[in-house]
Scaffold this motif. Structure first.
Motif, mmCIF file in Angstrom:
data_model
loop_
_atom_site.group_PDB
_atom_site.id
_atom_site.type_symbol
_atom_site.label_atom_id
_atom_site.label_comp_id
_atom_site.label_asym_id
_atom_site.label_seq_id
_atom_site.Cartn_x
_atom_site.Cartn_y
_atom_site.Cartn_z
ATOM 1 N N UNK A 1 77.543 -16.319 -23.906
ATOM 2 C CA UNK A 1 78.251 -17.203 -24.839
ATOM 3 C C UNK A 1 79.326 -16.207 -25.276
ATOM 4 N N UNK A 2 79.083 -15.018 -25.582
ATOM 5 C CA UNK A 2 80.055 -14.035 -26.118
ATOM 6 C C UNK A 2 81.038 -13.903 -25.145
ATOM 7 N N UNK A 3 80.762 -13.649 -24.028
ATOM 8 C CA UNK A 3 81.767 -13.729 -22.990
ATOM 9 C C UNK A 3 82.950 -14.934 -22.577
ATOM 10 N N UNK A 4 82.258 -15.972 -22.884
ATOM 11 C CA UNK A 4 82.895 -17.332 -22.837
ATOM 12 C C UNK A 4 83.806 -17.397 -24.217
ATOM 13 N N UNK A 5 83.348 -17.019 -25.297
ATOM 14 C CA UNK A 5 84.279 -17.041 -26.605
ATOM 15 C C UNK A 5 85.295 -16.138 -26.483
ATOM 16 N N UNK A 6 84.922 -14.771 -26.064
ATOM 17 C CA UNK A 6 86.115 -13.818 -25.864
ATOM 18 C C UNK A 6 87.245 -14.311 -24.868
ATOM 19 N N UNK A 7 86.774 -14.925 -23.813
ATOM 20 C CA UNK A 7 87.762 -15.381 -22.819
ATOM 21 C C UNK A 7 88.732 -16.449 -23.431
ATOM 22 N N UNK A 8 88.261 -17.265 -24.502
ATOM 23 C CA UNK A 8 89.065 -18.365 -25.180
ATOM 24 C C UNK A 8 89.508 -17.928 -26.391
ATOM 25 N N UNK A 9 89.143 -16.909 -26.868
ATOM 26 C CA UNK A 9 89.485 -16.392 -28.378
ATOM 27 C C UNK A 9 90.977 -16.315 -28.333
ATOM 28 N N UNK A 10 91.594 -16.869 -29.417
ATOM 29 C CA UNK A 10 92.804 -16.930 -29.571
ATOM 30 C C UNK A 10 93.714 -15.325 -29.903
ATOM 31 N N UNK A 11 92.509 -14.538 -30.560
ATOM 32 C CA UNK A 11 93.162 -13.084 -30.708
ATOM 33 C C UNK A 11 93.674 -12.587 -29.510
ATOM 34 N N UNK A 12 93.247 -12.890 -28.308
ATOM 35 C CA UNK A 12 93.746 -12.091 -26.973
ATOM 36 C C UNK A 12 94.964 -12.908 -26.570
ATOM 37 N N UNK A 13 95.216 -14.045 -27.088
ATOM 38 C CA UNK A 13 96.356 -14.830 -26.455
ATOM 39 C C UNK A 13 97.523 -14.655 -27.576
ATOM 40 N N UNK A 14 97.254 -13.969 -28.528
ATOM 41 C CA UNK A 14 98.163 -14.000 -29.745
ATOM 42 C C UNK A 14 99.240 -12.679 -29.575
#
Length: 497
Positions: A119-132
């Motif tokens: 779950x953490x991996x999937x959420x990190x992949x989709x986290x907006x913080x990494x696309x910002x």
């Protein structure tokens, strides 16, 4: 005693003329003073309007630039606010995920830990913080909207009154008065390549010298003259003189007037004398027309008006229209009988003069010439030794002839539409011309011993006159060559009265 009186009269005349000049100058000064006050007031009003216009433009430009700054501020603020909101949301989500991951480290069950790790991996992949993007979309720099009005201030400091062209100078030597035309020539005191055009003003006057403020005539204007001379043509010289002045104009303003120049425009002006004309002629200024009813019709009309107003009491007896009028110019009787004649109201006593006559197309008979004042009331033009004329007859048979002292000289030329009459009183010459082509029709050579009046006879038709004309140049030239060459008219010439 007589010589002293004459000397005193000359002194009085000189003083009167000088007083007249001074009074005219006083009128000029008063008008100029009034003009200075009025023009100054107008200029001040225009100056206020120009500066108000500048202020208005500056206010508009200022408002526009303020709006630009505010719009730029709003745009950048909106961009930064949007980016700040996105970052806050991303940070909040990232902190929550971090807390969840930290708690997952304490899980003891392998299966629960594996599930939490996925779950953490999937959420990190989709986290907006990494696309910002962590770079501001806009900067706080506003220097592109800064201003520097130093040049404009310098321009404003150079504001000054418009450059005004200098007054032109009219050259009287180069001016020409001929053939009822006036050519006015002028020059600039110094070269000015910014002059766009000139304005010429003129007016008629009967006063020599400087123009009079209280002259009865108004200035007339010719605008947009590109050269340094102008010809006024087709003028009627019904005054002794004409005043002229000119001013130069650039693209913005007109300069001072030149010093006025007065040119002589003397010519013979006369009307028809209705007080002594035949009652069968209807006369008005420079026109005469055959009226078969004559005074009888007018008399009957007036009597009808009298009878209409009667109420038993007889009306006072009135003088008939056909009776002798009060003594007028020359104190002469009306022409009567078959002398359908009218004379001019101005006598010729000296000099050379010219006028033109045009007959109506259906005029059956008319004569044009001159006569002494002593012409009898029954006398017809050309049938006495006191009158000279040319006669046109279109009744029954067409004839064209010169007449004097009851002698007739048939003229083998076409009757022109307009007849020009040239009278040289001192030279004893009366000549008739085709007014259009200036072809000589006939010339009398005599010696005038009394003043002569222009004379006209008309029957069944009408004549119109054109006066106020100079002797045309072509006629002057023809006169020089024609003198001594009128042998064909010898039967009517060389008669001394």
């Amino acid at each position: 005693m007589d010589s002293q009186k004459e000397a005193l009269q000359r002194i009085i005349s000189t003083l009167a003329n000088k007083n007249d000049e001074i009074q005219n100058f006083i009128d000029t000064l008063n008008q100029t003073l009034k003009g200075v006050q009025e023009n100054s007031s107008n200029i001040l009003s225009e100056l206020d309007e120009e500066f108000d216009s500048l202020y208005s433009i500056l206010d508009e430009v200022k408002e526009s630039m303020i709006n630009s700054i505010k719009q730029e501020q709003a745009r950048k603020s909106q961009e930064l606010q949007s980016q700040l909101s996105q970052c806050n949301n991303a940070l909040e989500n990232s902190e929550e995920l971090l807390e969840f991951a930290t708690r997952s480290l304490d899980l003891k069950e392998p299966e629960e830990f594996s599930k939490a790790a996925r779950q953490i991996k999937d959420r990190v992949t989709m986290a907006s913080a990494f696309r910002l993007s962590l770079k501001p979309k806009v900067s706080d720099n506003m220097t592109h909207l800064m201003v520097d009005f130093s040049q404009e201030r310098q321009m404003l400091q150079t504001l000054k009154f418009l450059p005004v062209p200098k007054a032109p100078e009219i050259d009287p030597v180069e001016c020409l008065v001929a053939d009822n035309s006036v050519t006015v020539a002028w020059r600039m005191p110094e070269e000015d390549n910014k002059i766009d055009h000139f304005i010429l003003e003129y007016r008629k006057t009967n006063f020599d010298g400087l123009p009079r403020v209280k002259d009865e005539r108004c200035w007339e204007t010719v605008d947009n003259i590109k050269g340094t001379e102008y010809t006024l043509s087709g003028l009627k010289f019904d005054s002794k003189y004409m005043n002229f002045r000119v001013r130069a104009c650039n693209k913005a303003v007109a300069g001072e007037y030149s010093d006025p120049v007065t040119l002589e425009t003397k010519a013979l002006n006369f009307n028809l004398d209705s007080s002594s004309s035949h009652l069968n002629l209807r006369v008005e200024d420079t026109c005469v027309e055959w009226d078969p009813t004559g005074g009888k019709g007018q008399e009957s009309k007036m009597k009808g008006k009298e009878n209409k107003g009667r109420s038993g009491t007889p009306s006072p007896k009135r003088t008939s229209i056909g009776s002798r009028p009060p003594a007028g110019r020359g104190s002469r009787d009306r022409f009567t009988g078959e002398s359908y004649t009218v004379l001019g109201d101005t006598a010729i006593e000296s000099g050379q003069h010219y006028w033109e006559v045009k007959a109506q197309k259906d005029c059956k008979s008319y004569s044009v010439g001159v006569a002494y004042k002593t012409l009898g009331k029954f006398d017809q033009l050309g049938k006495t030794n006191t009158s000279w004329c040319i006669h046109v007859n279109n009744w029954l048979q067409n004839t064209f002839a010169a007449k004097h002292n009851n002698k007739v000289k048939a003229l083998d030329v076409t009757v022109p539409e307009r007849i020009g009459v040239f009278c040289d009183f001192d030279g004893g010459q009366l000549s008739f011309y085709d007014a259009s082509s200036k072809q000589l029709l006939y010339s009398f050579k005599t010696k005038f011993t009394q003043p002569v009046l222009p004379g006209f006879m008309v029957w069944c038709g009408g004549l119109s006159l054109n006066t106020g004309m100079q002797v045309p140049s072509a006629v002057r030239t023809l006169q020089k060559s024609e003198n001594g060459m009128t042998g064909s008219a010898s039967s009517l010439n060389n008669i001394t009265q």
